[in-house]
Design an enzyme around this catalytic site. Structure first.
Site, short mmCIF file in Angstrom:
data_model
loop_
_atom_site.label_atom_id
_atom_site.label_comp_id
_atom_site.label_asym_id
_atom_site.label_seq_id
_atom_site.Cartn_x
_atom_site.Cartn_y
_atom_site.Cartn_z
N HIS A 71 -22.01 99.23 -83.14
CA HIS A 71 -21.96 100.26 -84.20
C HIS A 71 -22.50 101.56 -83.60
CE1 HIS A 71 -21.04 97.32 -87.38
NE2 HIS A 71 -21.78 96.50 -86.64
N ASN A 103 -17.36 100.78 -89.59
CA ASN A 103 -18.17 101.08 -90.79
C ASN A 103 -19.04 102.33 -90.58
OD1 ASN A 103 -19.93 99.78 -89.01
ND2 ASN A 103 -21.04 98.72 -90.62
N ASP A 313 -23.51 93.28 -81.35
CA ASP A 313 -23.63 93.75 -82.74
C ASP A 313 -24.72 94.82 -82.82
OD1 ASP A 313 -23.30 94.20 -85.41
OD2 ASP A 313 -23.90 92.20 -86.07
#
Ligand code: DOR
Length: 437
Positions: A71, A103, A313
């Site tokens: 991310h 996202n 992640d």
């Protein structure tokens, strides 16, 4: 671009089935030659003359690592991370390619945002950035986003990661669509109906510490749904697998040749739910950390090939969102700067995985899943290479991270294995463990 000769290193490249002492010559951003002695006196006239020599004696020389699940928070949350800071964290961690999740704010759900990420990566990034675009508009799990157009703009796969696609028919249509392009849908497996307000794994411990629990079932129920959908409609890649039940289901599905691939993350083979027992919000992650039995099943799944890849992640959050009551804290932890050392310390040193298998899960396996022409030191490949001291002990110090966020539960932990040099497309971006860019 200057040429580089990396000499005397132990080269481990699963794509070449190689674990041996080799020299590597880099020219014009590509691997020009890999061989036992590229630059011997005899051939010095032909190859590598004038190249800068890096002596890698006693070091590992690996294909640059690929993190298929990161991310970067760009666009939208530059206080947490940017493409500039996130790719520098990646370079320090040995990742020469990162695949960034959709996202963001706005979400990467239109060709324009895909283009924004690619342009930004071009101008501010120091490693390769591959955008993963949203499956559905606004990550709402309803209408499909313009998948074909986003691929044309440079997206490499699709995911609503952070949010599960709750409606099976939406997932079905997404798979049917993605199949035409040969790219996987990356599934965040979580049945929201089961997770409710969960803040940690549901167990005796959650009762004891008084936190609302998320049952492990919320992951495995969705894994089983996605296995059934993959059987009918094509490639699903399961993100951040965390439970023994999921690993069992995936093992059976793979035996039946269902087109499913899987990643797990370092926190699922190093930590258990005990890490949140003292309300350390840095260990709050989604899916939540589970039990010792789950951790063992994850390691077994990595060893027997049920789990294909290791991804971080990397989920940066700022202190305002972490330094709050546990229930209210954001989920996620940064991972780029600790992943390789965690793999070396907890999987390779313990002999749970051979070094070659471990490197495969960080290089050629994610490249294969995503169809990336990366993760190999074969002559002619892009010169993405790292040099690692496998023995050097170091202590995680989040204050030294290049990432803008410091939310790591590993702060203060002693690990083994340090990235000394990171080369991206022939350019040295990290040397002696320090960023040059
Ligand atoms: O813990 C998590 N954080 N899990 C996710 O799936 C999303 C991520 C985030 O974006 O913060």
């Amino acid at each position: 671009m200057a040429s580089l000769l990396i000499k005397n290193g132990r080269v481990v490249d699963p794509s070449l089935n190689l674990d041996a002492k080799r020299d590597i010559l880099i020219e014009d951003g590509k691997i020009k030659k890999i061989g036992a002695r590229v630059f011997s006196r005899r051939c010095s006239r032909q190859v590598g003359r004038g190249a800068e020599v890096i002596d890698a004696k006693g070091r590992l020389v690996l294909p640059g690592l690929i993190d298929m699940h990161v991310h970067l928070r760009d666009p939208g949350r530059p206080d947490k991370e940017t493409i500039a800071s996130g790719t520098r964290a990646a370079a320090l961690g040995g990742f020469t390619s990162v695949c960034c999740m959709a996202n963001t704010d706005p979400a990467i759900d239109t060709p324009a945002v895909v283009k924004y990420v690619r342009n930004k990566a071009e101008t501010c990034g120091v490693v390769n950035v591959f955008p993963i675009a949203a499956v559905t508009r606004g990550l709402k799990g309803e209408a499909l986003a313009e998948m074909g157009l986003m691929l044309e703009e440079g997206a490499i796969a699709f995911s609503d990661d952070g949010n599960p696609i709750m409606q099976a028919d939406v997932m079905r249509r997404a798979l049917e669509y993605a199949r035409q392009f040969g790219v996987p849908i990356i599934s965040h497996c979580e049945d929201k109906n089961l997770t409710a307000e969960g803040a940690m794994n549901e167990s005796a411990l959650s009762t004891q510490v008084g936190l609302p629990g998320t049952p492990s079932l919320s992951e495995s129920v969705m894994v089983s749904r996605d296995i059934m959908l993959a059987r009918e409609f094509g490639k699903v890649h399961i993100a951040h697998v965390s439970s023994a039940a999921s690993v069992d289901l995936i093992r059976q599905a793979k035996r039946k040749k269902i087109p499913i691939t899987v990643e797990t993350c370092p926190h699922y083979f190093t930590l258990t739910e005990e890490a949140v027992a003292d309300y350390d919000t840095n260990a709050k992650v989604n899916p939540p950390l589970k039990t010792k039995a789950d951790l063992k099943a994850i390691i077994k799944g990595l060893a027997d090939g049920t789990i294909d890849a290791i991804a971080t992640d990397h989920a940066p959050h700022n202190i305002e969102e972490k330094n709050v009551e546990f229930n209210l804290a954001a989920s996620g932890m940064v991972g780029l700067e600790t992943a390789l050392a965690l793999v070396l310390t907890y999987l390779v040193d313990t002999k749970a995985l051979s070094l070659k298998k471990a490197v495969e899960k960080l290089t050629s396996a994610p490249a294969k899943i995503l169809g990336l022409n990366k993760g190999s030191l074969k002559a002619g490949s892009d010169a993405d290479v790292i040099i690692v001291d496998p023995k050097e002990p170091w202590t995680v110090d989040t204050s030294k991270f290049a990432s803008k966020s410091k939310n790591s539960p590993f702060n203060g932990l002693k690990l083994k294995g340090r990235v000394l040099c990171t080369i991206v497309g022939g350019k040295v971006v990290v040397r002696d463990g320090k960023l040059l860019v």
